[in-house]
Design an enzyme around this catalytic site. Structure first.
Site, PDB file in Angstrom:
ATOM      1  N   ASP A  57       0.834  -1.194   0.000  1.00 42.71           N
ATOM      2  CA  ASP A  57       0.000   0.000   0.000  1.00 42.71           C
ATOM      3  C   ASP A  57       0.871   1.247   0.000  1.00 42.71           C
ATOM      4  O   ASP A  57       2.004   1.227   0.478  1.00 42.71           O
ATOM      5  CB  ASP A  57      -0.884   0.035   1.246  1.00 42.71           C
ATOM      6  CG  ASP A  57      -1.903  -1.091   1.281  1.00 42.71           C
ATOM      7  OD1 ASP A  57      -2.202  -1.653   0.214  1.00 42.71           O
ATOM      8  OD2 ASP A  57      -2.386  -1.403   2.383  1.00 42.71           O
ATOM      9  N   ARG A  58       0.337   2.321  -0.510  1.00 46.77           N
ATOM     10  CA  ARG A  58       1.092   3.576  -0.550  1.00 46.77           C
ATOM     11  C   ARG A  58       1.601   3.963   0.840  1.00 46.77           C
ATOM     12  O   ARG A  58       2.724   4.437   1.002  1.00 46.77           O
ATOM     13  CB  ARG A  58       0.202   4.691  -1.100  1.00 46.77           C
ATOM     14  CG  ARG A  58       0.900   6.045  -1.199  1.00 46.77           C
ATOM     15  CD  ARG A  58      -0.012   7.085  -1.799  1.00 46.77           C
ATOM     16  NE  ARG A  58       0.716   8.339  -2.025  1.00 46.77           N
ATOM     17  CZ  ARG A  58       0.196   9.411  -2.618  1.00 46.77           C
ATOM     18  NH1 ARG A  58      -1.052   9.385  -3.047  1.00 46.77           N
ATOM     19  NH2 ARG A  58       0.921  10.499  -2.795  1.00 46.77           N
TER      20      ARG A  58
END
Length: 275
Positions: A57-58
């Site tokens: 995930d970012r």
């Protein structure tokens, strides 16, 4: 200067320590020309192919592996699909979690409506399993809600499956959401860490990957210590010696290799407060 924090590299694979806030691929959720890891990696490899094996995930930092050859990518993809890759994460949760446990709770697929508008939103939940153990706890004399103190845990998680947002959703399921998680967490606790510790990122780090090298057959373990800023936070919370500490610069790893002029500046890789 822009850089890639390379943890491991050979003729077949390259492992990067992805900082929190950096996209792995371009995404519709971010403005055009937002920095992303794949772009900088292709620039670093001077146009040579690079194949994505898995994602982070970012908001998550840590180990991410790419293949340099198509056949190597196929082999690694099969290892992930067959659950032959051992993954270790470190996170901070609200409250005191049990000393150890296994979360066996199926999760419904999460679809990107813009990227895949024809996807069936009613697909059944898929098996999802995460083993965890508590490494440390802290009780802060800071009132939060109706409680006079705030409690948190440092937790190691080893997911067997790889569902989207699995650790974030699983920890929320057992009522211990991650600190800094603006989607599944709690705003009061996120705000406490922003105001008292100047910490705006989600506290989830991919610290280790172990798998059989697809070409040599040797067992390969790639580790990523936490960043120096996270290390300083953990030390403030009394968790010295309980986590993979940094050994180098801000991200804690060497070597840091320039990606090529014109790529991402380090200070652009900070995670937005509310993304």
């Amino acid at each position: 200067m822009p850089y890639l924090d390379i943890l491991y590299q050979d003729d077949d694979i390259i492992a990067i320590h992805k900082p929190a806030g950096l996209l792995v691929h371009p995404s519709w959720i971010a403005p055009k020309k937002t920095p992303n890891l794949v772009y900088s990696l292709k620039r670093y490899l001077r146009g040579e192919p690079v194949y994505t094996i898995h994602r982070l995930d970012r908001a998550t930092s840590g180990v991410i592996v790419f293949a340099k050859k198509k056949e190597v990518a196929q082999a690694l993809n099969a290892m992930f699909a067959e659950r032959k890759v051992q993954k270790t994460y470190l996170c901070v949760t609200r409250g005191f979690v049990p000393e150890e446990g296994v979360i066996d709770y199926a999760l419904k697929p999460i679809f990107d409506k813009k990227a895949d508008p024809l996807a069936d939103p009613d697909k059944p939940a898929k098996e999802a399993v995460s083993a965890y153990r508590r490494l440390g706890t802290v009780e802060l004399p800071i009132p939060i809600g109706k409680y006079p103190c705030a409690r948190y845990s440092l937790v190691e998680v080893k997911p067997t499956t790889g569902r989207k947002h699995q650790i974030r959703r699983h920890m929320k399921h057992i009522f211990h959401p991650l600190v800094g998680d603006t989607k599944y967490g709690e705003g009061r606790h996120n705000r406490l860490f922003r105001e008292h510790f100047a910490t705006r990122r989600m506290l989830l780090m991919a610290t280790e990957l172990s798998f059989e090298h697809p070409t040599t057959g040797e067992m390969l373990t790639i580790k990523a210590p936490v960043s120096r800023k996270v290390s300083e936070l953990f030390d403030q919370l009394g968790w010295q010696g309980l986590y993979p500490a940094p050994v180098g610069g801000d991200t804690g790893n060497v070597p840091q290799v320039e990606a090529v002029a014109g790529d991402v500046e380090q200070n652009e890789w900070q995670y937005p407060e509310e993304q």
